[in-house]
Design a protein around this motif. Structure first.
Motif, short mmCIF file in Angstrom:
data_model
loop_
_atom_site.label_atom_id
_atom_site.label_comp_id
_atom_site.label_asym_id
_atom_site.label_seq_id
_atom_site.Cartn_x
_atom_site.Cartn_y
_atom_site.Cartn_z
N ILE A 70 0.84 -1.21 0.00
CA ILE A 70 0.00 0.00 0.00
C ILE A 70 0.87 1.26 0.00
N ILE A 71 1.93 1.25 0.85
CA ILE A 71 2.83 2.41 0.91
C ILE A 71 3.47 2.64 -0.46
N ARG A 72 3.90 1.56 -1.10
CA ARG A 72 4.56 1.67 -2.41
C ARG A 72 3.62 2.26 -3.46
N THR A 73 2.35 1.88 -3.41
CA THR A 73 1.40 2.36 -4.44
C THR A 73 0.80 3.73 -4.12
N GLU A 74 0.69 4.08 -2.84
CA GLU A 74 0.02 5.32 -2.44
C GLU A 74 0.94 6.54 -2.44
N ILE A 75 2.25 6.33 -2.25
CA ILE A 75 3.18 7.47 -2.33
C ILE A 75 3.51 7.69 -3.81
N ALA A 84 11.16 6.36 1.28
CA ALA A 84 10.31 5.56 2.18
C ALA A 84 10.66 4.09 2.09
N ILE A 85 10.81 3.59 0.86
CA ILE A 85 11.14 2.17 0.66
C ILE A 85 12.53 1.86 1.21
N LEU A 86 13.48 2.78 0.97
CA LEU A 86 14.85 2.58 1.47
C LEU A 86 14.87 2.52 3.00
N CYS A 307 7.64 -4.19 -0.75
CA CYS A 307 8.33 -2.97 -1.18
C CYS A 307 8.83 -3.08 -2.62
N LEU A 308 9.28 -4.27 -3.00
CA LEU A 308 9.87 -4.45 -4.33
C LEU A 308 8.88 -4.96 -5.37
N GLY A 309 7.63 -5.18 -4.95
CA GLY A 309 6.60 -5.61 -5.90
C GLY A 309 6.70 -7.07 -6.29
N TRP A 310 7.37 -7.89 -5.46
CA TRP A 310 7.47 -9.33 -5.74
C TRP A 310 6.24 -10.05 -5.20
N SER A 311 6.11 -11.32 -5.57
CA SER A 311 5.02 -12.14 -5.04
C SER A 311 5.23 -12.39 -3.55
N SER A 312 4.14 -12.23 -2.77
CA SER A 312 4.24 -12.47 -1.33
C SER A 312 3.77 -13.88 -0.96
N MET A 366 -5.03 4.98 6.73
CA MET A 366 -6.31 4.58 7.33
C MET A 366 -7.38 5.67 7.21
N ASN A 367 -7.00 6.86 6.74
CA ASN A 367 -7.96 7.95 6.54
C ASN A 367 -8.25 8.21 5.07
N LYS A 368 -7.76 7.34 4.18
CA LYS A 368 -7.96 7.54 2.75
C LYS A 368 -9.21 6.80 2.25
N ASP A 369 -10.17 7.56 1.73
CA ASP A 369 -11.38 6.97 1.16
C ASP A 369 -11.05 6.05 -0.01
N SER A 370 -10.04 6.42 -0.79
CA SER A 370 -9.69 5.64 -1.98
C SER A 370 -9.15 4.25 -1.63
N VAL A 371 -8.65 4.09 -0.42
CA VAL A 371 -8.09 2.80 0.01
C VAL A 371 -9.11 1.98 0.80
N LEU A 372 -9.80 2.62 1.76
CA LEU A 372 -10.65 1.88 2.70
C LEU A 372 -12.14 2.21 2.60
N GLY A 373 -12.50 3.29 1.91
CA GLY A 373 -13.91 3.65 1.79
C GLY A 373 -14.55 3.88 3.15
N SER A 374 -15.66 3.22 3.43
CA SER A 374 -16.39 3.39 4.69
C SER A 374 -15.68 2.75 5.88
#
Length: 409
Positions: A70-75, A84-86, A307-312, A366-374
Motif C-alpha cells: 500500500i505504501i509503495r502504491t500510495e506514495i 520511504a522504501i529505502l 516494497c519491491l513488488g514481488w510475489s508475497s 487509514m484515513n484515505k477513502d480511496s483505500v478503505l472507503g467506509s
C-alpha cells in the motif's frame, strides 16, 4: 470451543513476535529495578498495540494487500517513494537480521538451563550447537510455507510460553493490591524514563504492523471477517501483555540488583523457589526465542516482497530467499558469538526512527477513502492513533538520545 479455535487468526503470531528475549530482558530489568511501579507502562503498551494492530488488520482484510504494498502504491512522488522504501527496507531487513541473533540467543539461554552448553570447536571458532538446533527448527517451520502449519506451531509455543511465565509469577506469591496499583496508577520512579520507553518500544513493534496486514489476508478474505480479526487481535495482544506483566512480577520478587538479563532472573529465582522456577522460566525463554526467531524473518520477507513488488506467496523462491538470509545471519551471529554491536546499534536507530514514520504512514492510509472507503478511521480511532504517534515520537527521540548519548533527558 471448536468455533473459538476455528476463528483464531494471526493474533498469537503477533503476540509471539513482541514477546521475544528482548522483551523478557526489558521486563526483567523493569521488575528488578522498579518492582511493580512500571506495570502501568505495560498497560499503556497493550492499548497502543491493540489500536495500531487493529488498523493494520483492518487494512489487510479490506484491501487484501500488505502495508508495504500500500505504501509503495500510495506514495506518488518518486523521490519520497524511494526514500520511504529505502528506510523501511534498511530498518526492517537489516534490523531484523540483527535482532534474529538475539532471538536465537534467547532461545539458547533457555535450553542451556536444561541441557547445558554443548559446543563444537572448529579451528579458532567455537560453534554453539543449540543455536544451530533452534535455527533448524525455525527453518523447517518456515520452509513448509503453510500459514496454517505456522499458526498451529506458534499457538502451541505461545501457550507453552504463557503458562511458563504465569506459573513463575504465581510461584513468587506477589502482592495483588500492589500489582493493581502499579498497573492503574502511573508513577515515574527515579531514572525510570528510559525503562518506560523501552517497555513501550519492545511491545509496539514496527515490523508487526507489516506482518499483521500480510497475515490476515492469508486467513480471511471477506469484509465480514473483520469482526473475527478484531476479536483475535484484542485477545492475543492482551494475553501477550499479561505474559510481559508476569515477567515483571517475577523479577520484582528478586532482592539482588545484579540481575541484568532473563538468564540471571532464572538463577535469581532458584534459591528462593527451588529449581522448578528455573526450569519454568527456561521453557518460557526458549519458547519466546523460537517464536520470535520465526516471526522476524517472516516479517522481513513480507516487507521486502511488498516494497519491491514481488510475489508475497510464502512458497515463492524470492520470499523464501529473504527469510533464509535473515535466519542464516541470525544463526551465524548467535552460534559464533559475534558481537554485532554496530549492526544492533543501527537496528536500534533505524527502528526508533521507523516506528513514528510507520505509525504516521498507517494513520494517513487509514484515513484515505480511496483505500478503505467506509472502513476508514473514525474520529475516536484517530484520537487514539495520534496519541500513540506522539508516544512513538518520544520513543524515537529517546532511542537516538540513548544510542548517541545526546543528553536530551
Amino acid at each position: 470451543m471448536k468455533n473459538l479455535f476455528k476463528n483464531i487468526g494471526p493474533g498469537p503470531l503477533i503476540a509471539a513476535a513482541f514477546i521475544g528475549p528482548g522483551t523478557v530482558t526489558v521486563c526483567t530489568l523493569a521488575g528488578v529495578g522498579f518492582g511493580y511501579a512500571l506495570l502501568w507502562a505495560m498497560v499503556l503498551s497493550i492499548i497502543a498495540t491493540i489500536v495500531l494492530q487493529e488498523m493494520s488488520a483492518r487494512l489487510g482484510i479490506i484491501t487484501q494487500k500488505g502495508l508495504s504494498e500500500i505504501i509503495r502504491t500510495e506514495i506518488k512522488h518518486p523521490v519520497f517513494k524511494f526514500l520511504a522504501i529505502l528506510l523501511i527496507l534498511s530498518a526492517i531487513v537489516i534490523g531484523n537480521a540483527a535482532y534474529e541473533a538475539g532471538n536465537i540467543t534467547g532461545g539458547v539461554l533457555g535450553l542451556e538451563a536444561i541441557v547445558g552448553n554443548p559446543s563444537l570447536q572448529i579451528g579458532e571458532f567455537s560453534i554453539n550447537v543449540l543455536s544451530i538446533v533452534i535455527g533448524l527448527i525455525a527453518f523447517v517451520l518456515l520452509y513448509l510455507g503453510n500459514y496454517k502449519t505456522l499458526e498451529k506451531a506458534l499457538i502451541g509455543l505461545v501457550t507453552l510460553m504463557s503458562m511458563a511465565f504465569l506459573v513463575t509469577a504465581i510461584i513468587t506469591k506477589p502482592n495483588i493490591i500492589e500489582i493493581i496499583k502499579g498497573a492503574l496508577i502511573p508513577r515515574f520512579s527515579k531514572n525510570s524514563l528510559l525503562t518506560v520507553i523501552a517497555l513501550i518500544g519492545t511491545t509496539v513493534v514496527p515490523y508487526n504492523l507489516f506482518l499483521h496486514a500480510s497475515l490476515v489476508k492469508e486467513k480471511w478474505h471477506h469484509k465480514s471477517d473483520l469482526q473475527f480479526a478484531r476479536k483475535d487481535t484484542f485477545i492475543a495482544v492482551i494475553l501477550g501483555g499479561l505474559v510481559s506483566m508476569c515477567i515483571i512480577i517475577s523479577a520484582a520478587s528478586i532482592q539482588s540488583t545484579d540481575i541484568k538479563s532473563a538468564s540471571d532472573l532464572a538463577l535469581g529465582l532458584e534459591p528462593l523457589f527451588g529449581s522448578f522456577a528455573k526450569y519454568f522460566l527456561a521453557i518460557g525463554l526458549f519458547a519466546s526465542g523460537i517464536t520470535s526467531a520465526i516471526t522476524a524473518p517472516l516479517a522481513a520477507a513480507f516487507v521486502t516482497t511488498g516494497c519491491l513488488g514481488w510475489s508475497s506467496n510464502m512458497a515463492s523462491k524470492r520470499f523464501r530467499a529473504v527469510w533464509m538470509i535473515i535466519l542464516v545471519l541470525g544463526v551465524l551471529f548467535s552460534s559464533l558469538g559475534i558481537k554485532s554491536i554496530d549492526i544492533i546499534k543501527f537496528a536500534q536507530v533505524a527502528n526508533g526512527i521507523l516506528l513514528p514514520v510507520i505509525a504516521g504512514f498507517l494513520i494517513w492510509i487509514m484515513n484515505k477513502d480511496s483505500v478503505l472507503g467506509s472502513y476508514k478511521n473514525s474520529i475516536k480511532q484517530n484520537i487514539f492513533g495520534f496519541l500513540i504517534l506522539g508516544i512513538s515520537i518520544l520513543l524515537s527521540v529517546a532511542t537516538l538520545n540513548k544510542v548517541f548519548s545526546l543528553n536530551l533527558f
